[in-house]
Design an enzyme around this catalytic site. Sequence first.
Site, mmCIF file in Angstrom:
data_model
loop_
_atom_site.group_PDB
_atom_site.id
_atom_site.type_symbol
_atom_site.label_atom_id
_atom_site.label_comp_id
_atom_site.label_asym_id
_atom_site.label_seq_id
_atom_site.Cartn_x
_atom_site.Cartn_y
_atom_site.Cartn_z
ATOM 1 N N GLY A 15 0.808 -1.212 0.000
ATOM 2 C CA GLY A 15 0.000 0.000 0.000
ATOM 3 C C GLY A 15 0.839 1.257 0.000
ATOM 4 N N VAL A 132 -0.729 -12.235 -8.931
ATOM 5 C CA VAL A 132 0.065 -13.360 -9.439
ATOM 6 C C VAL A 132 1.340 -12.826 -10.077
ATOM 7 C CG1 VAL A 132 0.138 -15.366 -10.957
ATOM 8 C CG2 VAL A 132 -2.038 -14.675 -9.933
ATOM 9 N N LYS A 205 -2.291 -18.855 -6.706
ATOM 10 C CA LYS A 205 -1.956 -18.185 -7.970
ATOM 11 C C LYS A 205 -2.285 -19.071 -9.170
ATOM 12 C CE LYS A 205 1.735 -15.712 -5.563
ATOM 13 N NZ LYS A 205 3.184 -15.620 -5.303
#
Length: 438
Positions: A15, A132, A205
Amino acid sequence: MKQINIGILGCGTVGSGTARILLEKQKLISDRTGINVHLKSIADIDPTRGKDLPLADGVMTTDAGAVVDDPEIQIIVELIGGKTLAKELITRAIDNGKHIVTANKALLSAHGNTLFPLAAQRGVDLAYEASVGGCMPIIKSIRESLVGNAIGSIRGILNGTCNYILSRMTAEGCAFDEVLADAQANGFAEADPTLDVDGFDAAHKLAILNAIAFGMTINLEDVYVEGIRRITPMDIEFAADFGYTVKLLAISKQTNGAVEARVHPTMISHDNILASVNGSLNAVTVSGDCVENVLLYGHGAGKMPTASAVVSDIVDIARNLVFGAPGRIPALAYRPEAIRTIPVLPIDRLHTRYYLRFTAENQPGVLSKIAGALGSHNISIKSVNQKGRFYGDHTPLVMMTYKACEADMKKALADIAALHIVADDPIVVRIEEDNGGL
């Protein structure tokens, strides 16, 4: 210049990296896009996390709900992680007509079959490139660049922690526990490494990649998962003697109306390009019927590489908004009505070659008994290696097989265990012969 307002949920590692790119690269992005991508709000339970960012007053808040409900914000970036609060906030944001960017592979692999249709119904984009492969544009490549290809297979190193551990074990001959402890001390592994070293992170993933590659519903529960805890320096050394490198691979293939989907330690030949991908780097090969084979390689995690992928999704959605084209590219590469349930091949039906290491009693006839048990279940031995190491009354006995059925292998190993001529469970590693042409 059109302004698109962004709200970030979570100011942790990724973030804060995303916020930094949006703030420091604002002119670069506007020069390339003609759009002012404006960071309006960041929500985090710890407001001090944003202290190192050049934020204007009022940007940082502890109220995630206020960010999600802000009518001036068009794009919500979920970087909280987890599958509970993150799901609630994403659902609320979609209901508010906001577009979503997330890096949350655990959430999407578990609840994507609900969230993606919900976003489509509301006419908003749900983008997830960073979920991913970190900075590797694997989702964009399959969904856009390879749109004219029928995908045949995917093989990848999708977990940097496991690759770091196996690389160190290979280069230095260190034991798994020793390297893991060092990786934790240096921030390459979590305090609880279960998701990584037991293969679950890579499975999350792979489940997402399978959906966009094959047009199938996300089917995490049927992905076969096996981690790297039982791999030893001895196995890595034996593998090298046979010309192989040990990697944790995520593998999927279309097979007679079904899809193989498996994550496990795998032996690949030294000349396979994935064998040379070391450290915490990731790499994935995709086989398409028009392009043959494509390789992507790069940092699969980390603050700025992952943030870079998040920002790419933000900019894609901003462009869609400016040109009035939300939903221009289906989130899962296929139109929702074209996505179907495709069965995942049970692991017992897999046919592959195997590396087997037994801790066998040092007495005459042991090799013939083991070979006989394998042969009785249609498993042929290609080669045997016994270096004469002794551990009390036992010695390591290594075999490489020809292709065999997994179900037959399990039966043979059960028969061998019943003979009481081996100590401990054998080490079994599957061998991937096809290097994807790379």
